[in-house]
Design a protein around this motif. Structure first.
Motif, mmCIF file in Angstrom:
data_model
loop_
_atom_site.group_PDB
_atom_site.id
_atom_site.type_symbol
_atom_site.label_atom_id
_atom_site.label_comp_id
_atom_site.label_asym_id
_atom_site.label_seq_id
_atom_site.Cartn_x
_atom_site.Cartn_y
_atom_site.Cartn_z
ATOM 1 N N GLY A 103 0.790 -1.235 0.000
ATOM 2 C CA GLY A 103 0.000 0.000 0.000
ATOM 3 C C GLY A 103 0.813 1.272 0.000
ATOM 4 O O GLY A 103 0.255 2.362 0.126
ATOM 5 N N ASP A 104 2.136 1.146 -0.148
ATOM 6 C CA ASP A 104 2.978 2.344 -0.278
ATOM 7 C C ASP A 104 3.069 2.673 -1.765
ATOM 8 O O ASP A 104 4.077 2.421 -2.433
ATOM 9 N N PHE A 105 1.983 3.231 -2.276
ATOM 10 C CA PHE A 105 1.864 3.419 -3.720
ATOM 11 C C PHE A 105 2.859 4.442 -4.269
ATOM 12 O O PHE A 105 3.403 4.257 -5.361
ATOM 13 N N GLU A 106 3.111 5.495 -3.509
ATOM 14 C CA GLU A 106 4.067 6.511 -3.963
ATOM 15 C C GLU A 106 5.460 5.902 -4.125
ATOM 16 O O GLU A 106 6.143 6.131 -5.136
ATOM 17 N N GLN A 107 5.888 5.099 -3.152
ATOM 18 C CA GLN A 107 7.188 4.445 -3.227
ATOM 19 C C GLN A 107 7.227 3.429 -4.365
ATOM 20 O O GLN A 107 8.248 3.296 -5.060
ATOM 21 N N ALA A 108 6.140 2.717 -4.579
ATOM 22 C CA ALA A 108 6.073 1.736 -5.663
ATOM 23 C C ALA A 108 6.264 2.411 -7.019
ATOM 24 O O ALA A 108 6.963 1.880 -7.898
ATOM 25 N N VAL A 109 5.668 3.587 -7.186
ATOM 26 C CA VAL A 109 5.816 4.332 -8.442
ATOM 27 C C VAL A 109 7.262 4.787 -8.621
ATOM 28 O O VAL A 109 7.865 4.578 -9.683
ATOM 29 N N ALA A 110 7.839 5.362 -7.585
ATOM 30 C CA ALA A 110 9.222 5.846 -7.666
ATOM 31 C C ALA A 110 10.185 4.697 -7.967
ATOM 32 O O ALA A 110 11.057 4.812 -8.848
ATOM 33 N N ALA A 111 10.025 3.601 -7.248
ATOM 34 C CA ALA A 111 10.916 2.452 -7.433
ATOM 35 C C ALA A 111 10.718 1.812 -8.801
ATOM 36 O O ALA A 111 11.681 1.383 -9.452
ATOM 37 N N GLY A 112 9.474 1.741 -9.250
ATOM 38 C CA GLY A 112 9.194 1.173 -10.561
ATOM 39 C C GLY A 112 9.793 2.005 -11.676
ATOM 40 O O GLY A 112 10.476 1.476 -12.562
ATOM 41 N N LEU A 113 9.598 3.318 -11.622
ATOM 42 C CA LEU A 113 10.124 4.194 -12.670
ATOM 43 C C LEU A 113 11.650 4.198 -12.684
ATOM 44 O O LEU A 113 12.269 4.366 -13.742
ATOM 45 N N ALA A 114 12.253 3.987 -11.512
ATOM 46 C CA ALA A 114 13.721 3.923 -11.428
ATOM 47 C C ALA A 114 14.274 2.706 -12.177
ATOM 48 O O ALA A 114 15.458 2.676 -12.536
ATOM 49 N N CYS A 115 13.436 1.716 -12.422
ATOM 50 C CA CYS A 115 13.850 0.511 -13.152
ATOM 51 C C CYS A 115 13.648 0.655 -14.665
ATOM 52 O O CYS A 115 13.853 -0.309 -15.413
ATOM 53 N N GLY A 116 13.229 1.833 -15.116
ATOM 54 C CA GLY A 116 12.999 2.028 -16.542
ATOM 55 C C GLY A 116 11.715 1.370 -17.002
ATOM 56 O O GLY A 116 10.808 1.109 -16.204
ATOM 57 N N ILE A 117 11.647 1.057 -18.283
ATOM 58 C CA ILE A 117 10.402 0.539 -18.852
ATOM 59 C C ILE A 117 9.979 -0.790 -18.221
ATOM 60 O O ILE A 117 8.788 -1.115 -18.157
ATOM 61 N N ALA A 118 10.937 -1.548 -17.704
ATOM 62 C CA ALA A 118 10.624 -2.815 -17.029
ATOM 63 C C ALA A 118 9.789 -2.584 -15.766
ATOM 64 O O ALA A 118 9.079 -3.485 -15.317
ATOM 65 N N GLY A 119 9.886 -1.369 -15.213
ATOM 66 C CA GLY A 119 9.142 -1.043 -14.002
ATOM 67 C C GLY A 119 7.849 -0.290 -14.240
ATOM 68 O O GLY A 119 7.159 0.092 -13.283
ATOM 69 N N TYR A 120 7.496 -0.093 -15.512
ATOM 70 C CA TYR A 120 6.283 0.675 -15.807
ATOM 71 C C TYR A 120 5.012 -0.004 -15.295
ATOM 72 O O TYR A 120 4.086 0.663 -14.840
ATOM 73 N N ASN A 121 4.945 -1.337 -15.381
ATOM 74 C CA ASN A 121 3.706 -1.995 -14.965
ATOM 75 C C ASN A 121 3.401 -1.768 -13.491
ATOM 76 O O ASN A 121 2.270 -1.461 -13.127
ATOM 77 N N VAL A 122 4.431 -1.908 -12.634
ATOM 78 C CA VAL A 122 4.178 -1.685 -11.205
ATOM 79 C C VAL A 122 3.872 -0.212 -10.943
ATOM 80 O O VAL A 122 2.975 0.117 -10.165
ATOM 81 N N ALA A 123 4.595 0.687 -11.614
ATOM 82 C CA ALA A 123 4.345 2.124 -11.440
ATOM 83 C C ALA A 123 2.936 2.485 -11.914
ATOM 84 O O ALA A 123 2.208 3.239 -11.252
ATOM 85 N N ASN A 124 2.542 1.938 -13.042
ATOM 86 C CA ASN A 124 1.234 2.258 -13.618
ATOM 87 C C ASN A 124 0.085 1.677 -12.803
ATOM 88 O O ASN A 124 -0.938 2.322 -12.596
#
Length: 257
Positions: A51-72
């Motif tokens: 439920g830490d959605f803000e952190q999930a977005v930041a961490a996902g975007l830091a992984c590049g396109i591979a992290g887009y699904n979790v960020a989105n």
């Protein structure tokens, strides 16, 4: 602007260490997201599930396109349930749609690049009104993306839910006749899509909620008892993560009204 906190923190949603992979199949039965090999991406998903959605977005975007699904996914769930500012909600959903369109160009075989595009545009449409969204051509985009997602991953329960809900929303707003001619939607197809989602993801609260909503939109008060039963079942579901908890709480709120 600070993100609002998830209001139901629970240690059961943390999925630390090996428990993430152990519970992955159950957690992702709805979206069929593959378990990531990258440990940073695993941590982003842990933040999402907790439920830490803000952190999930930041961490996902830091992984590049591979992290887009979790960020989105984190952004869309947050915008749908926890963002109280309408303008900011629409802005967040637009950001997701744009990232998904980038994914569709670069990683077109990723089913969730298509599903999350439709998910974000669907929530955007509900926020501005479905009638306005149809006038803007968003209905066609949503249907196309969901069709692509299901072509890539036929077991994608969440895409079945969303496409069933699309049929219901359009029929509710323009009627079965116009909806069938203009948008290719049908009551029996919508119902079949939602029944398939129930079979694919039988423990899901959101599937029951969306099924109940769709039945009322397509068939009216004749389906009230069935809808109420589905809401009751959804409220009784055991949540394994933050999004599931938000769904369960939504079902409880629906019953309380």
């Amino acid at each position: 602007m600070a993100w609002n906190k998830f209001p139901h923190p629970d240690k059961a949603y943390s999925h630390a260490g090996a428990t993430l992979q152990k519970n992955w199949a159950r957690l992702h039965r709805g979206d069929c997201e593959p378990f990531p090999a990258d440990t940073k991406l695993q941590d982003a998903w842990r933040s999402y599930h907790a439920g830490d959605f803000e952190q999930a977005v930041a961490a996902g975007l830091a992984c590049g396109i591979a992290g887009y699904n979790v960020a989105n996914k984190a952004t869309t769930v947050y915008a749908s349930y926890l963002e109280t500012n309408d303008e900011r909600k629409l802005s967040l959903l637009n950001e997701v749609a744009q990232r998904c369109e980038e994914q569709q160009q670069k990683t077109p075989d990723d089913a969730n690049a298509w599903y999350l595009h439709a998910f974000a545009l669907g929530r955007y449409s509900q926020s501005i009104s479905v009638v306005k969204a149809l006038a803007q051509g968003l209905g066609g985009k949503i249907k196309h993306s969901l069709t692509q997602a299901l072509a890539l991953q036929p077991a994608h329960a969440d895409a079945h839910i969303a496409l069933g809900a699309y049929h219901a929303e359009v029929i509710d707003k323009v009627g079965a006749l116009v909806g069938g001619i203009t948008y290719g939607v049908k009551k029996d197809v919508g119902k079949e899509l939602l029944e398939t989602a129930m079979k694919l993801n039988p423990d899901s609260a959101i599937t029951r909620i969306e099924y109940a909503n769709a039945l009322l939109l397509m068939f009216g008060k004749t389906k009230m008892k069935e809808a109420e039963r589905l809401y009751e079942e959804a409220a009784a579901c055991v949540a394994l993560d933050a999004m599931e908890r938000l769904d369960v709480e939504a079902a409880k709120a629906e019953l309380a009204d």
